[in-house]
Design a protein around this motif. Structure first.
Motif, PDB file in Angstrom:
ATOM      1  N   ILE A 103     -17.947   7.458   8.558  1.00  0.00           N
ATOM      2  CA  ILE A 103     -16.972   7.857   7.549  1.00  0.00           C
ATOM      3  C   ILE A 103     -17.678   8.449   6.331  1.00  0.00           C
ATOM      4  O   ILE A 103     -18.776   8.043   5.982  1.00  0.00           O
ATOM      5  CB  ILE A 103     -16.043   6.695   7.157  1.00  0.00           C
ATOM      6  N   ASP A 104     -17.012   9.401   5.709  1.00  0.00           N
ATOM      7  CA  ASP A 104     -17.591  10.043   4.532  1.00  0.00           C
ATOM      8  C   ASP A 104     -17.092   9.383   3.249  1.00  0.00           C
ATOM      9  O   ASP A 104     -16.275   8.458   3.285  1.00  0.00           O
ATOM     10  CB  ASP A 104     -17.329  11.546   4.531  1.00  0.00           C
ATOM     11  N   THR A 105     -17.584   9.860   2.147  1.00  0.00           N
ATOM     12  CA  THR A 105     -17.284   9.265   0.848  1.00  0.00           C
ATOM     13  C   THR A 105     -15.792   9.244   0.550  1.00  0.00           C
ATOM     14  O   THR A 105     -15.264   8.235   0.079  1.00  0.00           O
ATOM     15  CB  THR A 105     -18.033  10.021  -0.269  1.00  0.00           C
ATOM     16  N   TRP A 153     -10.584   6.412  -0.227  1.00  0.00           N
ATOM     17  CA  TRP A 153      -9.180   6.271   0.164  1.00  0.00           C
ATOM     18  C   TRP A 153      -8.929   4.908   0.778  1.00  0.00           C
ATOM     19  O   TRP A 153      -7.905   4.286   0.518  1.00  0.00           O
ATOM     20  CB  TRP A 153      -8.787   7.360   1.146  1.00  0.00           C
ATOM     21  N   LEU A 154      -9.863   4.440   1.586  1.00  0.00           N
ATOM     22  CA  LEU A 154      -9.709   3.134   2.223  1.00  0.00           C
ATOM     23  C   LEU A 154      -9.673   2.025   1.171  1.00  0.00           C
ATOM     24  O   LEU A 154      -8.800   1.152   1.202  1.00  0.00           O
ATOM     25  CB  LEU A 154     -10.855   2.899   3.206  1.00  0.00           C
ATOM     26  N   LEU A 155     -10.584   2.069   0.222  1.00  0.00           N
ATOM     27  CA  LEU A 155     -10.630   1.039  -0.817  1.00  0.00           C
ATOM     28  C   LEU A 155      -9.391   1.060  -1.709  1.00  0.00           C
ATOM     29  O   LEU A 155      -8.939   0.010  -2.176  1.00  0.00           O
ATOM     30  CB  LEU A 155     -11.888   1.201  -1.673  1.00  0.00           C
ATOM     31  N   ASP A 186      -6.461   2.081  -0.721  1.00  0.00           N
ATOM     32  CA  ASP A 186      -5.275   2.050   0.145  1.00  0.00           C
ATOM     33  C   ASP A 186      -4.423   3.295  -0.104  1.00  0.00           C
ATOM     34  O   ASP A 186      -3.209   3.224  -0.253  1.00  0.00           O
ATOM     35  CB  ASP A 186      -4.471   0.772  -0.053  1.00  0.00           C
ATOM     36  N   ASP A 187      -5.091   4.434  -0.148  1.00  0.00           N
ATOM     37  CA  ASP A 187      -4.463   5.715  -0.451  1.00  0.00           C
ATOM     38  C   ASP A 187      -3.636   6.205   0.739  1.00  0.00           C
ATOM     39  O   ASP A 187      -4.079   6.136   1.889  1.00  0.00           O
ATOM     40  CB  ASP A 187      -5.551   6.745  -0.780  1.00  0.00           C
ATOM     41  N   ALA A 188      -2.461   6.726   0.470  1.00  0.00           N
ATOM     42  CA  ALA A 188      -1.551   7.210   1.509  1.00  0.00           C
ATOM     43  C   ALA A 188      -2.100   8.424   2.252  1.00  0.00           C
ATOM     44  O   ALA A 188      -1.631   8.746   3.345  1.00  0.00           O
ATOM     45  CB  ALA A 188      -0.197   7.547   0.894  1.00  0.00           C
ATOM     46  N   ARG A 189      -3.088   9.098   1.676  1.00  0.00           N
ATOM     47  CA  ARG A 189      -3.665  10.263   2.361  1.00  0.00           C
ATOM     48  C   ARG A 189      -4.472   9.864   3.597  1.00  0.00           C
ATOM     49  O   ARG A 189      -4.755  10.690   4.445  1.00  0.00           O
ATOM     50  CB  ARG A 189      -4.528  11.068   1.397  1.00  0.00           C
TER      51      ARG A 189
END
Length: 73
Positions: free
Chosen positions: A5-7, A12-14, A16-19
């Motif tokens: 996974i990239d930056t 986004w994971l941290l 909890d981004d909808a993207r």
């Protein structure tokens, strides 16, 4: 499956981004998949933190990734 996974995906994971799609989240959480992240992402996060663009430190991100079972490269 092995995933690198990239930056942006890390952030986004941290957050909890909808993207970050539901399918991507499932792949990252599936125990059968090996998820890797690069130390270069921590370096990039450090730069963005120093520029005032991020509220998290590279150490905080590394800790969260390690606790999630992801492997640092």
């Amino acid at each position: 499956m092995r995933l690198l996974i990239d930056t942006q995906i890390i952030l986004w994971l941290l957050a909890d981004d909808a993207r970050l799609s539901t399918g991507a989240k499932e792949k990252l959480k599936t125990q059968e998949n090996e998820v890797f992240y690069s130390v270069a992402s921590l370096w990039e996060i450090g730069i963005k933190r120093n520029l005032g663009r991020l509220p998290v430190t590279p150490l905080e991100v590394a800790k969260a990734m390690d606790e999630s079972g992801f492997t640092r490269l």
